[in-house]
Structures are given as structure tokens and as C-alpha cells.
Design an enzyme around this catalytic site. Structure first.
Site, mmCIF file in Angstrom:
data_model
loop_
_atom_site.group_PDB
_atom_site.id
_atom_site.type_symbol
_atom_site.label_atom_id
_atom_site.label_comp_id
_atom_site.label_asym_id
_atom_site.label_seq_id
_atom_site.Cartn_x
_atom_site.Cartn_y
_atom_site.Cartn_z
ATOM 1 N N SER A 33 0.838 -1.215 0.000
ATOM 2 C CA SER A 33 0.000 0.000 0.000
ATOM 3 C C SER A 33 0.867 1.258 0.000
ATOM 4 C CB SER A 33 -0.991 -0.011 1.173
ATOM 5 O OG SER A 33 -0.329 0.159 2.394
ATOM 6 N N ASN A 34 2.051 1.187 0.608
ATOM 7 C CA ASN A 34 2.960 2.356 0.542
ATOM 8 C C ASN A 34 3.538 2.519 -0.866
ATOM 9 O OD1 ASN A 34 3.305 3.825 3.217
ATOM 10 N ND2 ASN A 34 3.447 1.686 3.871
ATOM 11 N N MET A 61 10.702 -6.196 4.717
ATOM 12 C CA MET A 61 10.883 -6.898 5.986
ATOM 13 C C MET A 61 12.235 -7.603 6.098
ATOM 14 S SD MET A 61 8.236 -6.004 7.556
ATOM 15 C CE MET A 61 6.497 -5.579 7.398
ATOM 16 N N LEU A 109 18.426 -4.460 4.765
ATOM 17 C CA LEU A 109 19.132 -4.128 3.530
ATOM 18 C C LEU A 109 20.627 -4.378 3.743
ATOM 19 C CD1 LEU A 109 18.373 -2.940 0.734
ATOM 20 C CD2 LEU A 109 19.069 -0.706 1.626
ATOM 21 N N ASN A 140 13.347 4.773 4.774
ATOM 22 C CA ASN A 140 12.508 3.668 5.244
ATOM 23 C C ASN A 140 11.295 4.235 5.961
ATOM 24 O OD1 ASN A 140 11.820 0.925 6.170
ATOM 25 N ND2 ASN A 140 12.492 1.615 8.196
ATOM 26 N N HIS A 181 8.597 3.424 8.957
ATOM 27 C CA HIS A 181 8.400 2.542 10.116
ATOM 28 C C HIS A 181 7.102 2.957 10.820
ATOM 29 C CE1 HIS A 181 9.508 -0.211 13.290
ATOM 30 N NE2 HIS A 181 9.099 0.713 14.139
ATOM 31 N N GLY A 209 22.404 0.612 10.951
ATOM 32 C CA GLY A 209 21.658 0.066 12.081
ATOM 33 C C GLY A 209 20.238 -0.291 11.657
ATOM 34 N N VAL A 210 19.421 -0.703 12.627
ATOM 35 C CA VAL A 210 18.014 -1.003 12.330
ATOM 36 C C VAL A 210 17.161 0.135 12.900
ATOM 37 C CG1 VAL A 210 16.137 -2.667 12.622
ATOM 38 C CG2 VAL A 210 18.495 -3.479 12.447
ATOM 39 N N ASP A 211 16.558 0.912 12.016
ATOM 40 C CA ASP A 211 15.694 2.052 12.392
ATOM 41 C C ASP A 211 16.449 3.135 13.165
ATOM 42 O OD1 ASP A 211 13.587 0.566 11.278
ATOM 43 O OD2 ASP A 211 13.016 -0.292 13.192
HETATM 44 C C1 GAR Z 1 3.742 -0.796 6.880
HETATM 45 O O1 GAR Z 1 2.987 -0.549 8.028
HETATM 46 C C2 GAR Z 1 5.203 -0.467 7.141
HETATM 47 O O2 GAR Z 1 5.396 0.668 7.956
HETATM 48 C C3 GAR Z 1 5.656 -1.697 7.862
HETATM 49 O O3 GAR Z 1 5.039 -2.745 7.129
HETATM 50 C C4 GAR Z 1 3.806 -2.300 6.588
HETATM 51 C C5 GAR Z 1 3.791 -2.572 5.096
HETATM 52 O O4 GAR Z 1 2.582 -2.210 4.508
HETATM 53 N N1 GAR Z 1 7.090 -1.794 7.880
HETATM 54 C C6 GAR Z 1 7.768 -2.246 8.928
HETATM 55 O O5 GAR Z 1 7.248 -2.677 9.926
HETATM 56 C C7 GAR Z 1 9.278 -2.222 8.768
HETATM 57 N N2 GAR Z 1 9.924 -2.196 10.046
HETATM 58 P P1 GAR Z 1 2.447 -2.101 2.928
HETATM 59 O O6 GAR Z 1 3.105 -3.337 2.337
HETATM 60 O O7 GAR Z 1 0.964 -2.090 2.691
HETATM 61 O O8 GAR Z 1 3.109 -0.826 2.461
#
Ligand code: GAR
Length: 205
Positions: free
Chosen positions: A17-18, A95, A98, A112, A114, A153-155
Site C-alpha cells: 500500500s505504501n 521486511m 538491507l 525507510n 516505520h 543500524g536497524v531504524d
Molecule cells: C507498513 O505498516 C510499514 O510501515 C511496515 O510494514 C507495513 C507494510 O505495509 N514496515 C515495517 O514494519 C518495517 N519495520 P504495505 O506493504 O501495505 O506498504
């Protein structure tokens, strides 16, 4: 002039969706001087790939199933990004971590999204529904979403944009996720537009 456009590689693992928000943002003109040059998925069975196909975008799957060795996976990701003449990378629900060599190669051009207000509820093990479960378990009154630069790092990279959403009485991880996702779609477009604009300036276009 399409030659001037920044090729964005959007990395996905799920619903996309993003990714859709970015495509819509480009179509509406909210994101200028850019196109999605590549959709790269860590999984083959995801809706994000259907969205990419429907939009006629180039897409590829590079995941642990097809490239179990980390070195081969990194090399393939770098090859695909180069082939697509990538100028900027957006991790949009990606998920996987990288690979550091990719982060290094595109330093300052990888962002990214989050689904929490970093520095809360982020880092290793915090992704998708787990983030929202953690917010609810902590009893927080608000949550939100963050777009940040990706470092090794992570986030942990510099925050570009952050917006909050209320946590409501009776929220479940699903209802909170849906509210936060709406915020994500706004800020992913705003942040991508902002970084594209600054990269365009850098290039003197
Ligand atoms: C989103 O909420 C994004 O922020 C999250 O996964 C979802 C993907 O939705 N990402 C993380 O949690 C990464 N740490 P989408 O596939 O519909 O865009």
C-alpha cells in the site's frame, strides 16, 4: 523530459500500500521528477508485486529462497539497482535488512518507513503487527509513523518526517495498524518528494 527523472527503487515484502501511495503521488504530481524504476520484493507471493504488474513496472524478487547466500543476494540486489539506474531507494514495508554494501553504495539516498514514533517501538524484531502490539502493551496514548534515512543500524538513521495518530480505547493491533497506515501514506509521499527535490537540486537539474 524523462531523462531528468530520478529512478526510485521501491523495496517491498507485503501488501504494497505504501508502494501504491508512491505511485499515486507520482501520478498526482505530489512527487515530481521521479518515476518508479524498479520494484524489488523479498518475497514472491505478495500483493505488492500484483500492484507493480498492474502498473506495468519492472519488478524482481530477490529473497532468501532464491538467493540463500548473503553475498549472492547482495550482488544481485546491487546488479538490479544499477541496471535500473536507481537514484533513490524507498523501503516500503521491506521486511529484510538491507545489506550493508547496498546502504553504503546509496548512502543518503535510502529511506525507510516505520509504523511507530521512533525511537519508540523500533529496532530488531519490531516490524508489522508486532510494532502495534508493543504500543498497545505499553499503554501509549499515541502512536504514529516515521520516515528516516537508512544507515547500517536497524531504524537508527536520521529522521526525515514523523506524524502521530491517536491510540483509541479498544484498539487491536489491526485497528491501530489501519489508522497508522493512513498516516504512512501521507508521509511516505511527502518525504519521497522532499528527498527527490533535494537530489534534483544536487544534480543541478
Ligand atoms: C507498513 O505498516 C510499514 O510501515 C511496515 O510494514 C507495513 C507494510 O505495509 N514496515 C515495517 O514494519 C518495517 N519495520 P504495505 O506493504 O501495505 O506498504
Amino acid at each position: 523530459m524523462s531523462e531528468d527523472k530520478i529512478n526510485i527503487a521501491v523495496l517491498v515484502s507485503g501488501g504494497g500500500s505504501n508502494l501504491q501511495a508512491i505511485m499515486d503521488g507520482i501520478a498526482s504530481g505530489a512527487i515530481r521528477n521521479a518515476r518508479v524504476g524498479l520494484v524489488l520484493s523479498s518475497r514472491s507471493d505478495v500483493r505488492a508485486l500484483e500492484r507493480a504488474a498492474k502498473a506495468g513496472l519492472d519488478a524482481a524478487v530477490v529473497g532468501a529462497e532464491s538467493f540463500p547466500g548473503e553475498a549472492e543476494r547482495t550482488a544481485e540486489i546491487l546488479r538490479l539497482l544499477a541496471e535500473a539506474q536507481t537514484g533513490m531507494i524507498v523501503l516500503a514495508g521491506y521486511m529484510s535488512i538491507l545489506p550493508p554494501d547496498v546502504v553504503k553504495a546509496y548512502e543518503g539516498r535510502v529511506i525507510n518507513i516505520h509504523p511507530s514514533l521512533i525511537p519508540k517501538h523500533c529496532g530488531k524484531g519490531y516490524y508489522g503487527k508486532r510494532v502495534h502490539r508493543s504500543v498497545l502493551d505499553a499503554g501509549d496514548g499515541e502512536s504514529g509513523a516515521t520516515v528516516h534515512f537508512v544507515d547500517e543500524g536497524v531504524d537508527t538513521g536520521e529522521i526525515i518526517l514523523q506524524r502521530s495518530a491517536p491510540v483509541l480505547q479498544g484498539d487491536t493491533p489491526e485497528t491501530l495498524a489501519a489508522r497508522v497506515l493512513e498516516i504512512e501514506h501521507e508521509i511516505i509521499v511527502e518525504a519521497t518528494a522532499r528527498i527527490c527535490a533535494s537530489l534534483t537540486k544536487e544534480c543541478g537539474a
